[in-house]
Structure formats: C-alpha cells, structure tokens
Design an enzyme around this catalytic site. Structure first.
Site, PDB file in Angstrom:
ATOM      1  N   ASP A  53       0.842  -1.195   0.000  1.00 21.66           N
ATOM      2  CA  ASP A  53       0.000   0.000   0.000  1.00 21.66           C
ATOM      3  C   ASP A  53       0.877   1.246   0.000  1.00 21.66           C
ATOM      4  OD1 ASP A  53      -2.197  -1.671   0.170  1.00 21.66           O
ATOM      5  OD2 ASP A  53      -2.367  -1.461   2.351  1.00 21.66           O
ATOM      6  N   ARG A  54       0.333   2.342  -0.485  1.00 20.61           N
ATOM      7  CA  ARG A  54       1.086   3.594  -0.574  1.00 20.61           C
ATOM      8  C   ARG A  54       1.732   3.969   0.752  1.00 20.61           C
ATOM      9  NH1 ARG A  54      -2.450   8.748  -1.343  1.00 20.61           N
ATOM     10  NH2 ARG A  54      -2.775   8.246   0.863  1.00 20.61           N
TER      11      ARG A  54
END
Length: 229
Positions: A53-54
């Site tokens: 995930d970012r």
C-alpha cells in the site's frame, strides 16, 4: 530513486526499501510511483511482482527478467515454496501474546480464505487511551488485498493511522496529541527461498523514523524481533 535504498540486487532480482507515501503504481491522483521511477532509472524497467500500500513502508521485490517475474509471482500469490514475509504494526488495544487470525475476506465479491499469524512484541497503556497500544509482528500466510489491515481491524485492534479500516476517532485524537501522520505498518523482512536466490536469503530493513517516533510517544519499546515467525 534518491530516497529509495537498494537492499539486494543480482541478475534476476532487485529488492528495495520503499518509503511510506510512495505509490507502487500510477493512477488517478498519483504524481509519482515506484513503477515510474524504475522506468526512469533502468533501461529495462524491472517488473513489479507484488504490492505494498502507498503508506506501507518496507521491503518490496521486483524482477529483472520475465522468467524471474513469473517465478516470483507464483510464490507471492500462493505463499508456497518457502517464501515468507514479516510485517511490524502499531495497533490499538492489547493483542494476545501470540495467535493466528483465520478470517475469510471478501475480495471483489468473492469470499477468500485468509490467514495471518502474529506475535505481540510489546504493550503500553498510556497517553490517555484506555485501550492502550500494541506493537506486533505479523506474517501473512495468504496474500489477500489489505489482509493485515483488515484482519487486525476485524479482531478489534486496528492499525494506527489506517484511514480505510481503522478507528477514525482514535486516529484523529492521536494526530492532534502525538502527531500521527500515516499508517503504521512496515514490511520489515522477507525470506527469498533457494528457488529465487542461491542458498536462500533473508532481507530485513529497519523501521522508518515516523514509526519509531510513535513507538516512543506511545510508551512502547522497540524490542528485538525474529525476522521470520
């Protein structure tokens, strides 16, 4: 790539330490991504074989050939062949000392088996939060989307800073009182089996500063951990 550390590189693989806040792939509203940076840096862009995930920091593996990309993808999708990933998370509440979360997750309308093992490394009850905080090491036995985030939320121990599955009221409170800025989930280590690297290889990377800062402010201790459960 100036803020991205190369952890390991050979003729087949490129393993990096991804900073929190950097998307792996481009898309709507994404100014920069790991994929685009790789394309700008390498004549032949390495292939993405799994995702973070970012706002998740830590170890990410890319492949330098189509053959190695296929081999990696097969291992990451099935969690078989000896591949192991370990994460560290700072979450709400007092986790059991160790356990396994077996909770089915709905992925794109389909119910899918998901399994996450964990060990609680430390617990602190302070800073005006009745539930306290736990520092946990987790190992996903399956590779479902947002698996660790969803499993901890379902078990009543959401990861601090999780803006999708977390405790939004608690996040807001900790943003004001402790300076919480982002998701506190870190891909701390990965074991690449002999099928990918001769003799097998364990790669670890330390916690980033923003994570260490919240460990200190919540009264937790950054205790040593085993890279693989």
């Amino acid at each position: 790539m100036k803020n991205i550390t190369v952890l390991f590189e050979d003729e087949r693989l490129l393993v990096l330490n991804k900073p929190a806040g950097l998307s792996v792939q481009g898309g709507s509203g994404v100014d920069s991504s790991l994929d685009s940076l790789l394309s700008q840096t390498y004549k032949t862009r390495p292939f993405l074989v799994h995702r973070l995930d970012r706002d998740t920091s830590g170890v990410i593996v890319t492949a330098k050939t189509r053959e190695s990309a296929a081999a990696c993808s097969a291992l990451f999708s099935g969690r078989q062949g000896g591949l192991k990933k370990s994460y560290l998370a700072l979450c709400a509440g007092e986790l059991n000392k160790k356990g396994i979360i077996n909770e089915t997750l709905v992925i794109r309308g389909r119910e899918m088996e998901a399994r996450t093992s964990y060990v609680r490394l430390d617990y602190a009850d302070g800073n005006g939060v009745p539930s306290g905080f736990s520092l946990a090491q987790l190992e996903p036995g399956t590779g479902r989307m947002h698996q660790i985030r969803r499993h901890l939320a379902q078990s009543g121990h959401p990861i601090l800073g999780d803006d999708k599955y977390g405790d939004f009221a608690l996040n807001k409170k900790l943003k004001k009182s402790l300076g919480l800025k982002r998701l506190l989930l870190h891909a701390s280590s990965i074991y690449l089996p002999p099928s990918l690297v001769k003799g097998g290889l364990l790669i670890s990377t330390p916690l980033p500063d923003h994570f260490l800062d919240l460990i200190e402010k919540t009264g937790l201790t950054c205790v040593p951990f085993n890279p693989v459960l």
